[in-house]
Write a protein that holds these residues in place. Sequence first.
Motif, PDB file in Angstrom:
ATOM      1  N   PHE A   1       0.831  -1.204  -0.063  1.00 15.06           N
ATOM      2  CA  PHE A   1      -0.013  -0.211  -0.067  1.00 15.06           C
ATOM      3  C   PHE A   1       0.822   1.220  -0.016  1.00 15.06           C
ATOM      4  O   PHE A   1       1.491   1.579   1.043  1.00 15.06           O
ATOM      5  CB  PHE A   1      -0.912  -0.045   1.271  1.00 15.06           C
TER       6      PHE A   1
ATOM      7  N   GLY B   1      -2.281  -4.666  12.606  1.00 11.86           N
ATOM      8  CA  GLY B   1      -1.435  -3.968  11.505  1.00 11.86           C
ATOM      9  C   GLY B   1      -0.396  -5.284  11.033  1.00 11.86           C
ATOM     10  O   GLY B   1       0.363  -4.763   9.891  1.00 11.86           O
ATOM     11  N   ALA B   2      -0.463  -6.388  11.328  1.00  9.01           N
ATOM     12  CA  ALA B   2       0.453  -7.460  10.774  1.00  9.01           C
ATOM     13  C   ALA B   2       0.276  -8.034   9.638  1.00  9.01           C
ATOM     14  O   ALA B   2       1.093  -8.488   8.750  1.00  9.01           O
ATOM     15  CB  ALA B   2       0.471  -8.712  11.882  1.00  9.01           C
ATOM     16  N   GLY B   3      -1.003  -7.670   8.919  1.00  6.45           N
ATOM     17  CA  GLY B   3      -1.388  -7.800   7.571  1.00  6.45           C
ATOM     18  C   GLY B   3      -2.309  -9.145   7.546  1.00  6.45           C
ATOM     19  O   GLY B   3      -2.853  -9.806   6.503  1.00  6.45           O
ATOM     20  N   LYS B   4      -3.242  -9.332   8.756  1.00  9.58           N
ATOM     21  CA  LYS B   4      -4.053 -10.648   8.837  1.00  9.58           C
ATOM     22  C   LYS B   4      -5.062 -10.337   7.984  1.00  9.58           C
ATOM     23  O   LYS B   4      -5.493 -11.337   7.129  1.00  9.58           O
ATOM     24  CB  LYS B   4      -4.323 -10.873  10.134  1.00  9.58           C
ATOM     25  N   SER B   5      -5.720  -9.237   7.895  1.00  9.17           N
ATOM     26  CA  SER B   5      -7.104  -8.773   7.110  1.00  9.17           C
ATOM     27  C   SER B   5      -6.436  -8.778   5.526  1.00  9.17           C
ATOM     28  O   SER B   5      -7.192  -9.246   4.732  1.00  9.17           O
ATOM     29  CB  SER B   5      -7.795  -7.543   7.683  1.00  9.17           C
ATOM     30  N   THR B   6      -5.544  -8.174   5.491  1.00  7.23           N
ATOM     31  CA  THR B   6      -4.870  -7.837   4.150  1.00  7.23           C
ATOM     32  C   THR B   6      -4.782  -9.520   3.428  1.00  7.23           C
ATOM     33  O   THR B   6      -4.997  -9.642   2.237  1.00  7.23           O
ATOM     34  CB  THR B   6      -3.674  -7.142   3.938  1.00  7.23           C
TER      35      THR B   6
ATOM     36  N   LEU C   1       4.245   1.062   1.799  1.00  8.64           N
ATOM     37  CA  LEU C   1       4.007  -0.045   2.954  1.00  8.64           C
ATOM     38  C   LEU C   1       3.854  -1.281   2.591  1.00  8.64           C
ATOM     39  O   LEU C   1       3.052  -1.535   1.593  1.00  8.64           O
ATOM     40  CB  LEU C   1       2.733   0.349   4.123  1.00  8.64           C
TER      41      LEU C   1
HETATM   42  P1  ADP Z   1      -4.425  -6.932  10.620  1.00 10.17           P
HETATM   43  O1  ADP Z   1      -5.633  -7.199  10.040  1.00 10.17           O
HETATM   44  O2  ADP Z   1      -3.416  -7.837  11.053  1.00 10.17           O
HETATM   45  O3  ADP Z   1      -4.730  -5.628  11.729  1.00 10.17           O
HETATM   46  P2  ADP Z   1      -4.321  -5.253   8.115  1.00 10.17           P
HETATM   47  O4  ADP Z   1      -3.999  -6.365   7.154  1.00 10.17           O
HETATM   48  O5  ADP Z   1      -5.518  -4.637   8.280  1.00 10.17           O
HETATM   49  O6  ADP Z   1      -3.664  -5.959   9.583  1.00 10.17           O
HETATM   50  O7  ADP Z   1      -3.414  -4.089   7.796  1.00 10.17           O
HETATM   51  C1  ADP Z   1      -1.763  -4.471   7.628  1.00 10.17           C
HETATM   52  C2  ADP Z   1      -1.312  -3.285   7.277  1.00 10.17           C
HETATM   53  O8  ADP Z   1      -1.860  -2.849   5.877  1.00 10.17           O
HETATM   54  C3  ADP Z   1      -1.593  -1.897   8.356  1.00 10.17           C
HETATM   55  O9  ADP Z   1      -0.486  -1.122   8.236  1.00 10.17           O
HETATM   56  C4  ADP Z   1      -2.562  -1.112   7.460  1.00 10.17           C
HETATM   57  O10 ADP Z   1      -2.654   0.152   7.823  1.00 10.17           O
HETATM   58  C5  ADP Z   1      -2.419  -1.276   6.124  1.00 10.17           C
HETATM   59  N1  ADP Z   1      -3.465  -1.217   5.174  1.00 10.17           N
HETATM   60  C6  ADP Z   1      -4.396  -2.305   5.180  1.00 10.17           C
HETATM   61  N2  ADP Z   1      -5.310  -2.173   4.146  1.00 10.17           N
HETATM   62  C7  ADP Z   1      -4.930  -0.948   3.587  1.00 10.17           C
HETATM   63  C8  ADP Z   1      -5.523  -0.128   2.465  1.00 10.17           C
HETATM   64  N3  ADP Z   1      -6.734  -0.507   2.037  1.00 10.17           N
HETATM   65  N4  ADP Z   1      -4.751   1.197   2.220  1.00 10.17           N
HETATM   66  C9  ADP Z   1      -3.919   1.180   2.853  1.00 10.17           C
HETATM   67  N5  ADP Z   1      -3.308   0.933   3.924  1.00 10.17           N
HETATM   68  C10 ADP Z   1      -3.837  -0.524   4.117  1.00 10.17           C
END
Ligand code: ADP
Length: 254
Positions: free
Chosen positions: A13, A39-44, A16
Motif C-alpha cells: 500500500f 497491522g500485521a497484515g492478517k486482514s490483508t 508500506l
Molecule cells: P491486521 O488485520 O493484521 O490488523 P491489516 O491487514 O488490516 O492488519 O493491515 C496491515 C497494514 O496494511 C496496516 O499497516 C494497515 O494500515 C495497512 N492497510 C491495510 N489495508 C489498507 C488499505 N486499503 N490501504 C492502505 N493501507 C492499508
Amino acid sequence: MSLLSTDGLVKDFGGLRAIDDLSMSVDAGEIVGVMGPNGAGKSTFFNCISGVITPDDGTVTFDGSDVTGEAPETLARRGLVRTFQHTRELETMTVRDNVRLAAPDQPGERTIPALVRGDAMRSHEADVRERAEELIELFELDHLADDYSGTLSGGQRKLLELARTLMLDPEMLLLDEPFAGVNPTLTREIADHIRDLNADGMTVVIIEHELETLTELVDRLVVLQQGSLLVEGDPETVLSDERVIEAYLGGEVE
Ligand code: ADP
Ligand code: MG
C-alpha cells in the motif's frame, strides 16, 4: 493434501509492504488460526486470498487451481468464502431477508447443498427460502427473523453473518475475528458451530485476537508479523515460542 496455498505473496500500500513474501498452506479438513499484532497484515492476507484485493506478486492456489486475482464471486463458486472483520449485512433489512439475499442469483453446482436439492422441478427461490430457514433455525435466530438486522447485538450479527456465509455452501471458510465484540456465551456458541462445520468436512481459517477460544478451536496456529510468517505449528508450541511472546504478547504470557 493442501486445499489452499500461497506462494511468495506480496501486497504493497504505497510505501508500506502489508504482505511480504508470504508462503503458507492449509490442508483440507484443518482449522487454522491466524494471529499477530494489529497491522500485521492478517486482514490483508484474507483480502488477497479471497479476491477482495489483487496481490502485487505471488500466487494463490485453491483446490489445485491458480486463482490469483479472481473475483470474490468466482472464488465463492469454487467454494472459498470469507467473512469480514466488520459485518456487512444491511441494517434496514430483516434478518430473514439478509440470509436469503446472501444466496447467489443463479443456482450453482455447489451453491445449494444436497440437503435441499432433491426435487428438480422446484424453483431456485424455493431452495433459497428453505435453506435460509434452516440456517436461521440452526443459529437460533428464529425469534429475530422478522427484526431489522440493525437491532441485533454484536454477537447476533456474527451469527447472522455466519448464516449468510453458509448460504454459499463453502468448502473453505475464512473468518475474520468472528468473536470480536461477542459475549462469552455467544462466543462459545459460535465456536461450537465452527467445530460442527469442521466435523462435517469444512476447512476453516480464523483470524482472532481472543487467544483462549482460538487455541481451543484450532489444529494449528500461524503467526504473522509485518506481513511475514513468524512462526507456525501446534498451539502449544507456538504460544510458548519466544518470538511469539516477544512480538505478539508484549513479553507477557501466563
Ligand atoms: P491486521 O488485520 O493484521 O490488523 P491489516 O491487514 O488490516 O492488519 O493491515 C496491515 C497494514 O496494511 C496496516 O499497516 C494497515 O494500515 C495497512 N492497510 C491495510 N489495508 C489498507 C488499505 N486499503 N490501504 C492502505 N493501507 C492499508
Ligand atoms: Mg484485521
